[in-house]
Write a protein that holds these residues in place. Structure first.
Motif, PDB file in Angstrom:
ATOM      1  N   THR A   1       0.832  -1.196   0.000  1.00 37.56           N
ATOM      2  CA  THR A   1       0.000   0.000   0.000  1.00 37.56           C
ATOM      3  C   THR A   1       0.870   1.252   0.000  1.00 37.56           C
ATOM      4  OG1 THR A   1      -0.106  -0.046   2.391  1.00 37.56           O
ATOM      5  CG2 THR A   1      -1.866  -1.152   1.223  1.00 37.56           C
ATOM      6  N   PRO A   2       0.496   2.281  -0.633  1.00 34.05           N
ATOM      7  CA  PRO A   2      -0.805   2.559  -1.201  1.00 34.05           C
ATOM      8  C   PRO A   2      -1.024   1.972  -2.595  1.00 34.05           C
ATOM      9  CG  PRO A   2       0.563   4.480  -1.465  1.00 34.05           C
ATOM     10  CD  PRO A   2       1.368   3.459  -0.702  1.00 34.05           C
ATOM     11  N   HIS A   3      -0.041   1.250  -3.136  1.00 30.40           N
ATOM     12  CA  HIS A   3      -0.238   0.592  -4.434  1.00 30.40           C
ATOM     13  C   HIS A   3      -1.413  -0.374  -4.315  1.00 30.40           C
ATOM     14  CE1 HIS A   3       0.875  -1.220  -8.270  1.00 30.40           C
ATOM     15  NE2 HIS A   3       0.621  -2.382  -7.702  1.00 30.40           N
ATOM     16  N   VAL A   4      -2.282  -0.371  -5.295  1.00 33.28           N
ATOM     17  CA  VAL A   4      -3.446  -1.250  -5.287  1.00 33.28           C
ATOM     18  C   VAL A   4      -3.170  -2.400  -6.246  1.00 33.28           C
ATOM     19  CG1 VAL A   4      -5.908  -1.424  -5.791  1.00 33.28           C
ATOM     20  CG2 VAL A   4      -4.984   0.664  -4.771  1.00 33.28           C
TER      21      VAL A   4
ATOM     22  N   THR B   1       6.353   2.550  10.079  1.00 35.59           N
ATOM     23  CA  THR B   1       5.654   2.396  11.350  1.00 35.59           C
ATOM     24  C   THR B   1       6.292   1.244  12.095  1.00 35.59           C
ATOM     25  OG1 THR B   1       4.021   0.817  10.516  1.00 35.59           O
ATOM     26  CG2 THR B   1       3.489   3.169  10.277  1.00 35.59           C
ATOM     27  N   ARG B   2       5.710   0.890  13.221  1.00 32.99           N
ATOM     28  CA  ARG B   2       6.218  -0.248  13.988  1.00 32.99           C
ATOM     29  C   ARG B   2       6.074  -1.541  13.189  1.00 32.99           C
ATOM     30  NH1 ARG B   2       3.964  -3.931  17.178  1.00 32.99           N
ATOM     31  NH2 ARG B   2       1.906  -3.009  17.073  1.00 32.99           N
ATOM     32  N   LYS B   3       5.059  -1.632  12.334  1.00 33.69           N
ATOM     33  CA  LYS B   3       4.771  -2.857  11.585  1.00 33.69           C
ATOM     34  C   LYS B   3       5.207  -2.816  10.128  1.00 33.69           C
ATOM     35  CE  LYS B   3       0.635  -3.971  14.238  1.00 33.69           C
ATOM     36  NZ  LYS B   3      -0.797  -4.295  14.131  1.00 33.69           N
ATOM     37  N   VAL B   4       5.459  -1.619   9.605  1.00 33.90           N
ATOM     38  CA  VAL B   4       5.818  -1.467   8.191  1.00 33.90           C
ATOM     39  C   VAL B   4       7.083  -0.628   8.086  1.00 33.90           C
ATOM     40  CG1 VAL B   4       5.076  -0.657   5.927  1.00 33.90           C
ATOM     41  CG2 VAL B   4       3.391  -1.608   7.516  1.00 33.90           C
ATOM     42  N   LEU B   5       8.140  -1.231   7.577  1.00 35.39           N
ATOM     43  CA  LEU B   5       9.424  -0.557   7.433  1.00 35.39           C
ATOM     44  C   LEU B   5       9.608  -0.206   5.958  1.00 35.39           C
ATOM     45  CD1 LEU B   5      11.994   0.323   8.868  1.00 35.39           C
ATOM     46  CD2 LEU B   5      12.876  -1.982   8.545  1.00 35.39           C
ATOM     47  N   ARG B   6       9.592   1.076   5.649  1.00 40.17           N
ATOM     48  CA  ARG B   6       9.704   1.557   4.269  1.00 40.17           C
ATOM     49  C   ARG B   6      11.163   1.791   3.902  1.00 40.17           C
ATOM     50  NH1 ARG B   6       4.616   1.644   1.621  1.00 40.17           N
ATOM     51  NH2 ARG B   6       3.055   1.848   3.250  1.00 40.17           N
ATOM     52  N   VAL B   7      11.545   1.365   2.698  1.00 39.70           N
ATOM     53  CA  VAL B   7      12.912   1.572   2.213  1.00 39.70           C
ATOM     54  C   VAL B   7      12.860   2.441   0.958  1.00 39.70           C
ATOM     55  CG1 VAL B   7      13.782  -0.577   3.199  1.00 39.70           C
ATOM     56  CG2 VAL B   7      12.919  -0.567   0.860  1.00 39.70           C
ATOM     57  N   PRO B   8      13.905   3.225   0.716  1.00 36.77           N
ATOM     58  CA  PRO B   8      13.930   4.072  -0.478  1.00 36.77           C
ATOM     59  C   PRO B   8      13.804   3.223  -1.745  1.00 36.77           C
ATOM     60  CG  PRO B   8      15.754   4.622   0.995  1.00 36.77           C
ATOM     61  CD  PRO B   8      15.120   3.364   1.521  1.00 36.77           C
ATOM     62  N   ALA B   9      13.068   3.766  -2.727  1.00 31.44           N
ATOM     63  CA  ALA B   9      12.876   3.034  -3.980  1.00 31.44           C
ATOM     64  C   ALA B   9      12.578   4.013  -5.110  1.00 31.44           C
ATOM     65  CB  ALA B   9      11.725   2.048  -3.838  1.00 31.44           C
ATOM     66  N   ILE B  10      12.825   3.545  -6.328  1.00 27.79           N
ATOM     67  CA  ILE B  10      12.463   4.309  -7.517  1.00 27.79           C
ATOM     68  C   ILE B  10      11.058   3.880  -7.901  1.00 27.79           C
ATOM     69  CG2 ILE B  10      12.982   4.734  -9.943  1.00 27.79           C
ATOM     70  CD1 ILE B  10      15.910   3.963  -9.260  1.00 27.79           C
TER      71      ILE B  10
ATOM     72  N   LEU C   1       6.497  -8.072  10.517  1.00 29.54           N
ATOM     73  CA  LEU C   1       7.164  -6.849  10.081  1.00 29.54           C
ATOM     74  C   LEU C   1       7.234  -6.913   8.561  1.00 29.54           C
ATOM     75  CD1 LEU C   1       8.772  -4.220  10.596  1.00 29.54           C
ATOM     76  CD2 LEU C   1      10.836  -5.642  10.711  1.00 29.54           C
ATOM     77  N   ILE C   2       6.695  -5.882   7.903  1.00 32.11           N
ATOM     78  CA  ILE C   2       6.708  -5.805   6.449  1.00 32.11           C
ATOM     79  C   ILE C   2       7.797  -4.816   6.039  1.00 32.11           C
ATOM     80  CG2 ILE C   2       5.391  -5.152   4.399  1.00 32.11           C
ATOM     81  CD1 ILE C   2       2.839  -5.758   6.123  1.00 32.11           C
ATOM     82  N   VAL C   3       8.678  -5.232   5.122  1.00 32.96           N
ATOM     83  CA  VAL C   3       9.679  -4.344   4.545  1.00 32.96           C
ATOM     84  C   VAL C   3       9.273  -4.136   3.093  1.00 32.96           C
ATOM     85  CG1 VAL C   3      12.106  -4.006   3.966  1.00 32.96           C
ATOM     86  CG2 VAL C   3      11.494  -5.159   6.098  1.00 32.96           C
ATOM     87  N   CYS C   4       9.039  -2.871   2.736  1.00 34.72           N
ATOM     88  CA  CYS C   4       8.502  -2.553   1.415  1.00 34.72           C
ATOM     89  C   CYS C   4       9.017  -1.189   0.958  1.00 34.72           C
ATOM     90  CB  CYS C   4       6.980  -2.568   1.460  1.00 34.72           C
ATOM     91  SG  CYS C   4       6.294  -1.353   2.604  1.00 34.72           S
TER      92      CYS C   4
ATOM     93  N   THR D   1       4.192   8.284   2.395  1.00 31.55           N
ATOM     94  CA  THR D   1       4.145   7.151   3.330  1.00 31.55           C
ATOM     95  C   THR D   1       5.303   7.257   4.314  1.00 31.55           C
ATOM     96  OG1 THR D   1       5.498   5.715   1.905  1.00 31.55           O
ATOM     97  CG2 THR D   1       3.104   5.607   1.620  1.00 31.55           C
ATOM     98  N   GLU D   2       5.118   6.635   5.454  1.00 28.93           N
ATOM     99  CA  GLU D   2       6.151   6.619   6.492  1.00 28.93           C
ATOM    100  C   GLU D   2       6.279   5.219   7.054  1.00 28.93           C
ATOM    101  OE1 GLU D   2       5.349   9.421   9.562  1.00 28.93           O
ATOM    102  OE2 GLU D   2       5.063  11.087   8.179  1.00 28.93           O
TER     103      GLU D   2
END
Length: 89
Positions: free
Chosen positions: A11-14, A48-57, A36-39, A45-46
């Motif tokens: 998310t937010p990709h559908v 969170t405790r459950k979703v770890l966002r990594v830089p991407a193109i 823990l989701i790494v995406c 987007t930011e």
């Protein structure tokens, strides 16, 4: 059990992958597991405790998918602290 889920679409990709990861996470948490989701990070987007966002193109090669960039060291530390029993990618 601690379950680490790695995905290039969330998310937010559908789409089917994002929905599958979200629903699988919900069901695993209902069973008492920690997930823990790494995406990829998307604009607005930011992490969170459950979703770890990594830089991407975003929109890699004119698609709706993202291409992760080299992962910052903080991601490794967060994964080490989470201590996953299972890694799903």
């Amino acid at each position: 059990m601690n379950i680490l889920m790695l995905t290039n679409t969330f998310t937010p990709h559908v789409g089917g992958v994002a929905r599958s990861v979200a629903e699988t996470t919900r069901q695993l948490e209902k069973l008492g597991h920690k997930v823990l989701i790494v995406c990829p990070s998307f604009e607005g987007t930011e992490s969170t405790r459950k979703v770890l966002r990594v830089p991407a193109i975003e929109h890699f090669r004119d698609t709706s998918f993202s291409f992760p960039l080299p992962i910052p060291s903080g991601v490794h530390r967060a994964i080490d602290e989470f201590r996953p029993d299972v890694v799903h990618s």
